[in-house]
Scaffold this motif. Structure first.
Motif, mmCIF file in Angstrom:
data_model
loop_
_atom_site.group_PDB
_atom_site.id
_atom_site.type_symbol
_atom_site.label_atom_id
_atom_site.label_comp_id
_atom_site.label_asym_id
_atom_site.label_seq_id
_atom_site.Cartn_x
_atom_site.Cartn_y
_atom_site.Cartn_z
ATOM 1 N N ASP A 27 -68.522 109.755 48.793
ATOM 2 C CA ASP A 27 -67.513 110.257 49.719
ATOM 3 C C ASP A 27 -66.977 109.055 50.496
ATOM 4 O O ASP A 27 -67.564 108.630 51.491
ATOM 5 C CB ASP A 27 -68.138 111.279 50.671
ATOM 6 N N VAL A 28 -65.869 108.500 50.023
ATOM 7 C CA VAL A 28 -65.375 107.258 50.625
ATOM 8 C C VAL A 28 -64.917 107.465 52.070
ATOM 9 O O VAL A 28 -64.969 106.536 52.883
ATOM 10 C CB VAL A 28 -64.249 106.636 49.774
ATOM 11 N N ALA A 29 -64.488 108.679 52.414
ATOM 12 C CA ALA A 29 -64.091 108.944 53.798
ATOM 13 C C ALA A 29 -65.298 108.847 54.721
ATOM 14 O O ALA A 29 -65.259 108.199 55.774
ATOM 15 C CB ALA A 29 -63.424 110.314 53.912
ATOM 16 N N LYS A 50 -56.473 104.673 50.850
ATOM 17 C CA LYS A 50 -55.749 104.505 49.595
ATOM 18 C C LYS A 50 -56.712 103.932 48.561
ATOM 19 O O LYS A 50 -57.248 102.833 48.733
ATOM 20 C CB LYS A 50 -54.528 103.612 49.792
ATOM 21 N N PHE A 51 -56.924 104.712 47.502
ATOM 22 C CA PHE A 51 -57.915 104.393 46.472
ATOM 23 C C PHE A 51 -57.168 103.982 45.208
ATOM 24 O O PHE A 51 -56.485 104.796 44.586
ATOM 25 C CB PHE A 51 -58.789 105.622 46.228
ATOM 26 N N PHE A 52 -57.308 102.710 44.832
ATOM 27 C CA PHE A 52 -56.551 102.152 43.712
ATOM 28 C C PHE A 52 -57.452 102.051 42.484
ATOM 29 O O PHE A 52 -58.534 101.464 42.532
ATOM 30 C CB PHE A 52 -56.009 100.771 44.091
ATOM 31 N N THR A 53 -56.991 102.630 41.376
ATOM 32 C CA THR A 53 -57.831 102.701 40.185
ATOM 33 C C THR A 53 -56.944 102.802 38.950
ATOM 34 O O THR A 53 -55.728 102.595 39.025
ATOM 35 C CB THR A 53 -58.789 103.914 40.300
ATOM 36 N N ARG A 76 -60.761 114.687 41.773
ATOM 37 C CA ARG A 76 -60.519 116.026 42.318
ATOM 38 C C ARG A 76 -61.364 116.263 43.573
ATOM 39 O O ARG A 76 -60.892 116.825 44.569
ATOM 40 C CB ARG A 76 -60.829 117.102 41.272
ATOM 41 N N ALA A 77 -62.618 115.823 43.509
ATOM 42 C CA ALA A 77 -63.523 116.011 44.642
ATOM 43 C C ALA A 77 -63.057 115.222 45.855
ATOM 44 O O ALA A 77 -63.065 115.727 46.989
ATOM 45 C CB ALA A 77 -64.941 115.601 44.252
ATOM 46 N N LEU A 78 -62.639 113.975 45.653
ATOM 47 C CA LEU A 78 -62.164 113.154 46.770
ATOM 48 C C LEU A 78 -60.960 113.790 47.455
ATOM 49 O O LEU A 78 -60.899 113.857 48.692
ATOM 50 C CB LEU A 78 -61.782 111.754 46.275
ATOM 51 N N LEU A 79 -60.005 114.249 46.664
ATOM 52 C CA LEU A 79 -58.784 114.820 47.228
ATOM 53 C C LEU A 79 -59.058 116.138 47.938
ATOM 54 O O LEU A 79 -58.466 116.430 48.981
ATOM 55 C CB LEU A 79 -57.749 115.017 46.116
ATOM 56 N N ALA A 80 -59.980 116.936 47.380
ATOM 57 C CA ALA A 80 -60.286 118.229 47.997
ATOM 58 C C ALA A 80 -61.128 118.073 49.254
ATOM 59 O O ALA A 80 -60.993 118.846 50.207
ATOM 60 C CB ALA A 80 -61.014 119.124 46.998
ATOM 61 N N MET A 81 -61.996 117.075 49.268
ATOM 62 C CA MET A 81 -62.894 116.878 50.406
ATOM 63 C C MET A 81 -62.146 116.340 51.619
ATOM 64 O O MET A 81 -62.486 116.658 52.767
ATOM 65 C CB MET A 81 -64.011 115.906 50.008
ATOM 66 N N SER A 82 -61.117 115.534 51.371
ATOM 67 C CA SER A 82 -60.365 114.923 52.483
ATOM 68 C C SER A 82 -58.868 115.088 52.246
ATOM 69 O O SER A 82 -58.143 114.102 52.052
ATOM 70 C CB SER A 82 -60.736 113.444 52.605
ATOM 71 N N PRO A 83 -58.378 116.330 52.255
ATOM 72 C CA PRO A 83 -56.949 116.553 51.968
ATOM 73 C C PRO A 83 -56.058 115.885 53.011
ATOM 74 O O PRO A 83 -56.316 115.968 54.210
ATOM 75 C CB PRO A 83 -56.820 118.079 52.024
ATOM 76 N N PRO A 222 -64.499 124.568 41.239
ATOM 77 C CA PRO A 222 -65.094 123.453 41.981
ATOM 78 C C PRO A 222 -65.121 122.164 41.160
ATOM 79 O O PRO A 222 -65.195 122.194 39.927
ATOM 80 C CB PRO A 222 -66.512 123.940 42.274
ATOM 81 N N ALA A 223 -65.034 121.034 41.868
ATOM 82 C CA ALA A 223 -65.230 119.718 41.244
ATOM 83 C C ALA A 223 -66.713 119.398 41.343
ATOM 84 O O ALA A 223 -67.265 119.339 42.446
ATOM 85 C CB ALA A 223 -64.394 118.664 41.958
ATOM 86 N N SER A 224 -67.362 119.222 40.201
ATOM 87 C CA SER A 224 -68.816 119.090 40.167
ATOM 88 C C SER A 224 -69.257 117.681 39.756
ATOM 89 O O SER A 224 -68.622 117.049 38.903
ATOM 90 C CB SER A 224 -69.413 120.103 39.191
ATOM 91 N N LYS A 225 -70.339 117.256 40.344
ATOM 92 C CA LYS A 225 -70.886 115.928 40.023
ATOM 93 C C LYS A 225 -71.293 115.881 38.561
ATOM 94 O O LYS A 225 -72.007 116.761 38.074
ATOM 95 C CB LYS A 225 -72.098 115.649 40.908
#
Length: 229
Positions: A27-29, A50-53, A76-83, A222-225
């Protein structure tokens, strides 16, 4: 409050710090806001990450299509966790045949000993990060820019920001271990010389405390690990 944007070189973060660890579901946030920025600058207001990849290529990835699905789930998880906070900016990979000197121990590379290989390059990640950081600085989108990378290609951008926007504050977070690894990776002195403050490493306990939930709710399923993460 100091309006702060974090710029993450995802490739550099993964290969220099996360690969080979159980902390890839990051969770980069939480990591940058709570573990790095808060202790460094309690007055920082995180306004964007801003996540560059670049999208994974199944034909070259260790786990093939599973690697592609893993990256998709993670984004998907990153965007959903910190919209509204996290943005993902994609470059791309290219595969081209090339001729390179064959490796021989204790011998300098020679043109007389060439081999045909596939040249794999990640394109646009560095230039995207550099341009976004410079544009945000000159437009006043933030007052502090925190760069997570150890790549010397970013030196010109940081130098220009220091020259053109002297009021902007630059933080540098090295995606390295807190103890010198066997691979000998060390902080890039050309970058550290241009930063107002430097975090030379990211600790294991910080990564462990900044993991996403196993399943992150989204507007769809859900976005799953991934199981191999």
């Amino acid at each position: 409050m100091t309006r702060t944007t974090v710029y993450i070189d995802g490739y550099n973060l993964y290969y220099s710090r996360l690969k080979g660890t159980p902390y890839k579901w990051q969770d980069v946030a939480a990591l940058f806001r709570d573990r790095i920025l808060l202790p460094q600058d309690p007055g920082a207001e995180l306004v964007a990450i801003k996540f560059f990849t670049a999208p994974v290529k199944a034909s070259y990835a260790r786990h093939g299509e599973a690697s592609v699905r893993a990256q998709t789930q993670y984004h998907r998880a990153l965007l959903a966790m910190s919209p509204g906070l996290v943005q993902i900016i994609n470059g791309f990979h290219i595969f081209e045949p090339a001729s390179l000197p064959s490796y021989q121990a204790d011998t300098d590379p020679r043109k007389s000993n060439m081999s045909r290989v596939w040249m794999i390059e990640e394109k646009q990640t560095d230039v995207n990060l550099a341009l976004h950081a410079y544009r945000d600085a000159v437009r006043g989108a933030c007052e502090q820019l925190v760069i997570c990378s150890n790549d010397s290609d970013l030196e010109p951008a940081l130098r220009m920001i220091r020259g053109d926007v002297p009021g902007a504050r630059i933080g540098l977070v090295m995606p390295l271990r807190d103890k010198a690894p066997a691979d000998g990776k060390v902080p890039n002195k050309r970058l550290t010389a241009l930063a107002h403050w430097v975090r030379h490493y990211i600790r294991d306990d910080e990564l462990a405390r900044s993991q996403l939930p196993q399943n992150v709710p989204t507007k769809k399923k859900p976005a799953s690990k991934p199981s191999h993460w």
